[in-house]
Design a protein around this motif. Structure first.
Motif, PDB file in Angstrom:
ATOM      1  N   GLY A   1      44.131  -9.308 -33.028  1.00 42.27           N
ATOM      2  CA  GLY A   1      44.491  -9.193 -34.442  1.00 42.27           C
ATOM      3  C   GLY A   1      43.578  -8.245 -35.189  1.00 42.27           C
TER       4      GLY A   1
ATOM      5  N   ILE B   1      44.614  -4.444 -36.874  1.00 47.55           N
ATOM      6  CA  ILE B   1      44.255  -3.913 -38.186  1.00 47.55           C
ATOM      7  C   ILE B   1      43.602  -2.544 -38.052  1.00 47.55           C
ATOM      8  CG2 ILE B   1      42.791  -4.258 -40.212  1.00 47.55           C
ATOM      9  CD1 ILE B   1      43.133  -7.322 -39.704  1.00 47.55           C
TER      10      ILE B   1
ATOM     11  N   ALA C   1      48.878  -9.319 -37.739  1.00 50.39           N
ATOM     12  CA  ALA C   1      47.527  -9.741 -37.376  1.00 50.39           C
ATOM     13  C   ALA C   1      47.437 -11.254 -37.432  1.00 50.39           C
ATOM     14  CB  ALA C   1      46.501  -9.107 -38.316  1.00 50.39           C
ATOM     15  N   ASP C   2      47.267 -11.888 -36.278  1.00 49.48           N
ATOM     16  CA  ASP C   2      47.204 -13.343 -36.192  1.00 49.48           C
ATOM     17  C   ASP C   2      45.766 -13.809 -35.975  1.00 49.48           C
ATOM     18  OD1 ASP C   2      49.971 -13.673 -36.486  1.00 49.48           O
ATOM     19  OD2 ASP C   2      50.307 -13.338 -34.350  1.00 49.48           O
TER      20      ASP C   2
ATOM     21  N   CYS D   1      36.391  -9.641 -38.391  1.00 50.82           N
ATOM     22  CA  CYS D   1      36.546  -9.572 -39.842  1.00 50.82           C
ATOM     23  C   CYS D   1      35.340 -10.194 -40.540  1.00 50.82           C
ATOM     24  CB  CYS D   1      37.796 -10.326 -40.298  1.00 50.82           C
ATOM     25  SG  CYS D   1      39.356  -9.741 -39.623  1.00 50.82           S
TER      26      CYS D   1
ATOM     27  N   PHE E   1      50.039 -11.425 -41.875  1.00 46.59           N
ATOM     28  CA  PHE E   1      48.879 -12.106 -41.297  1.00 46.59           C
ATOM     29  C   PHE E   1      49.242 -13.561 -41.007  1.00 46.59           C
ATOM     30  CE2 PHE E   1      46.730  -8.518 -42.998  1.00 46.59           C
ATOM     31  CZ  PHE E   1      45.391  -8.518 -42.636  1.00 46.59           C
TER      32      PHE E   1
ATOM     33  N   VAL F   1      39.258 -14.395 -42.282  1.00 49.16           N
ATOM     34  CA  VAL F   1      40.616 -13.846 -42.238  1.00 49.16           C
ATOM     35  C   VAL F   1      41.044 -13.408 -43.637  1.00 49.16           C
ATOM     36  CG1 VAL F   1      43.030 -14.350 -41.724  1.00 49.16           C
ATOM     37  CG2 VAL F   1      41.214 -15.231 -40.226  1.00 49.16           C
TER      38      VAL F   1
ATOM     39  N   TYR G   1      42.515 -10.056 -45.313  1.00 51.50           N
ATOM     40  CA  TYR G   1      43.828 -10.121 -45.958  1.00 51.50           C
ATOM     41  C   TYR G   1      43.744  -9.741 -47.441  1.00 51.50           C
ATOM     42  CZ  TYR G   1      48.150 -11.952 -47.894  1.00 51.50           C
ATOM     43  OH  TYR G   1      49.342 -12.063 -48.571  1.00 51.50           O
TER      44      TYR G   1
ATOM     45  N   TRP H   1      43.440  -6.109 -48.006  1.00 52.30           N
ATOM     46  CA  TRP H   1      44.554  -5.259 -47.558  1.00 52.30           C
ATOM     47  C   TRP H   1      45.189  -4.571 -48.764  1.00 52.30           C
ATOM     48  CZ3 TRP H   1      45.725  -4.071 -42.631  1.00 52.30           C
ATOM     49  CH2 TRP H   1      46.909  -3.368 -42.409  1.00 52.30           C
TER      50      TRP H   1
ATOM     51  N   LYS I   1      51.804  -7.105 -48.387  1.00 47.43           N
ATOM     52  CA  LYS I   1      51.276  -8.075 -47.420  1.00 47.43           C
ATOM     53  C   LYS I   1      51.813  -9.465 -47.686  1.00 47.43           C
ATOM     54  CE  LYS I   1      47.208  -8.633 -50.393  1.00 47.43           C
ATOM     55  NZ  LYS I   1      45.776  -8.345 -50.529  1.00 47.43           N
TER      56      LYS I   1
ATOM     57  N   ILE J   1      51.082 -13.722 -45.826  1.00 42.69           N
ATOM     58  CA  ILE J   1      50.293 -14.476 -44.858  1.00 42.69           C
ATOM     59  C   ILE J   1      50.941 -15.837 -44.648  1.00 42.69           C
ATOM     60  CG2 ILE J   1      48.733 -15.437 -46.611  1.00 42.69           C
ATOM     61  CD1 ILE J   1      46.448 -15.083 -44.516  1.00 42.69           C
TER      62      ILE J   1
END
Length: 317
Positions: A186, A190, A203-204, A209, A262, A276, A280, A283, A287, A289
Motif C-alpha cells: 500500500g 502511493i 492503498a490498503d 507512512c 484507502f 494511515v 490519507y 492526499w 479520495k 477511505i
C-alpha cells in the motif's frame, strides 16, 4: 485487542508533522531520470500456470539503475483484442511475487494484472544496489545515513518504473493504469503510483507512512526496527528521520493529483490508523477511505476487494 490510537473523530482530522525535504522533487526526478536512462527492453516469457481462465507471463523489466526486476503478468484468457485497464500490485513486507497461480482476483475481474516482485526480500529479485541476494528484514534502517543509499529509494524506483513497464504493454490501455497494494504494498502504491503517473491508487492499510509517529506508537514490526536501531544509537535519530522523509508516503501523498481509495483498520498495531490517516489526510487528489473498526492488520480482506471492484467500476466508466 482494543483501540490503542486516537479516537476516530481525531483520526479523521489528524495531520502528519512529517517534514518534506526542500530537494524532495529534485531528488526523485533525478533518481527516475537516471534509472530510465539505463532501462532495457521489458521481456515477457509465457509460463504454464496450470489454469484455463488466466494466462500468465514471467516479466523482467528495468528498475532502479537499470537493474532487472521480476514480475508476473496475468491476463484473462478470454480477453479479446481490446487493451485492458492495468493494475500494478506491490507486495507486503518480506514477501515476493509468489507462484504464478496465486493472486488471480484482478485478472478474473477483467484487468491486466502485474504483480511486481520485491527486490531483496522474499522473491526472485536481488537487491543489486544494496544487500545482494534476498534476505530477512529489516530494511527500514538499511542505508540510513543518506537517501541516496536507502533501501526504499531503490524499491520505490522499481515501483514507479513498473508503472512505465505496464503502460508499455500491448495488452494494456496506457491511459488506465492503477496501482494497488496492502501494507508495504500500500505504501508503494502511493509512492510508486504518484511518481509513475498512475491514473488512480488503491492503498490498503499502508505501511511506510508517517515514520516519526509510527516509531512512537507502533508495537509491532516492522516499525519497531526504528526503535531497536535507535535505542542503541541514540545520537542518530535526527539523521535517520531526515533520510526516511524522502521515502515517507505522506510526502508523496501531498503531491498526488489523482483519485485514491484507502482502507484502514482501527485496531491495527502494525500500521497504526493515525499513520494511515497521516497519508490519507495529506492526499491532495480526490479520495475516499473505508474504515474497519474491529480489524487488525488484516484489514478488510475480501470485503475491501469487493469495495475496490465497485469503486473501479465507477471510476473507469
Amino acid at each position: 485487542m482494543g483501540y490503542a490510537d486516537l479516537p476516530l473523530d481525531q483520526l479523521r482530522r489528524y495531520q502528519s508533522e512529517v517534514t518534506r525535504p526542500d530537494d524532495f522533487d529534485e531528488f526523485w526526478q533525478r533518481t527516475l531520470k537516471e534509472s530510465r536512462a539505463a532501462a532495457a527492453e521489458t521481456r515477457l516469457e509465457p509460463v504454464d500456470n496450470r489454469l484455463t481462465t488466466v494466462d500468465t507471463w514471467d516479466v523482467t523489466f528495468s528498475g532502479f539503475g537499470g537493474q532487472p526486476v521480476k514480475g508476473w503478468l496475468h491476463l484473462p484468457a478470454n480477453r479479446g483484442e481490446a487493451p485492458l485497464p492495468g493494475i500494478v500490485e506491490y507486495i507486503g513486507y518480506t514477501g515476493g511475487r509468489g507462484l504464478p497461480h496465486e493472486r488471480l482476483g484482478w485478472a478474473l475481474a477483467g484487468y491486466a494484472h502485474f504483480v511486481m516482485d520485491t527486490r531483496g526480500q522474499g522473491g526472485d529479485t536481488d537487491d543489486a544496489g544494496g544487500s545482494g541476494s534476498p534476505s530477512v528484514p529489516g530494511y527500514l534502517t538499511q542505508g540510513w545515513r543518506s537517501p541516496e543509499d536507502h533501501f526504499y529509494r531503490r524499491l520505490i524506483t522499481d515501483a514507479a518504473l513498473a508503472v512505465d513497464a505496464v503502460r508499455g504493454l500491448d495488452a494494456v490501455d496506457s491511459s488506465r493504469v492503477l496501482t494497488h497494494g496492502i501494507s508495504q504494498g500500500g505504501g508503494l502504491a502511493i509512492s510508486g503510483g504518484v511518481l509513475g503517473g498512475a491514473q488512480a491508487v488503491l492503498a490498503d492499510v499502508p505501511f511506510l507512512c508517517d515514520f516519526p509517529r509510527a516509531a512512537w506508537i507502533s508495537t509491532r514490526a516492522p516499525y519497531d526496527e526504528i526503535v531497536h536501531f535507535l535505542l542503541r544509537r541514540r545520537e542518530r535519530a535526527d539523521r535517520l528521520f531526515q533520510t526516511l522523509a524522502y521515502v515517507d508516503a505522506v510526502n508523496f501523498a501531498r503531491q498526488a493529483g489523482v483519485p485514491a481509495l484507502f482502507s484502514v483498520a482501527l485496531m491495527d498495531p502494525t500500521c497504526p490508523p493515525s499513520t494511515v490517516y497521516g497519508a490519507y489526510n495529506a492526499w491532495s487528489g480526490e479520495k475516499s477511505i473505508r474504515e474497519y473498526p474491529y480489524n487488525q492488520h488484516e484489514g478488510g480482506q475480501g470485503y475491501q476487494q469487493r469495495e475496490q471492484y465497485d469503486w473501479l467500476r465507477g471510476f473507469l466508466n
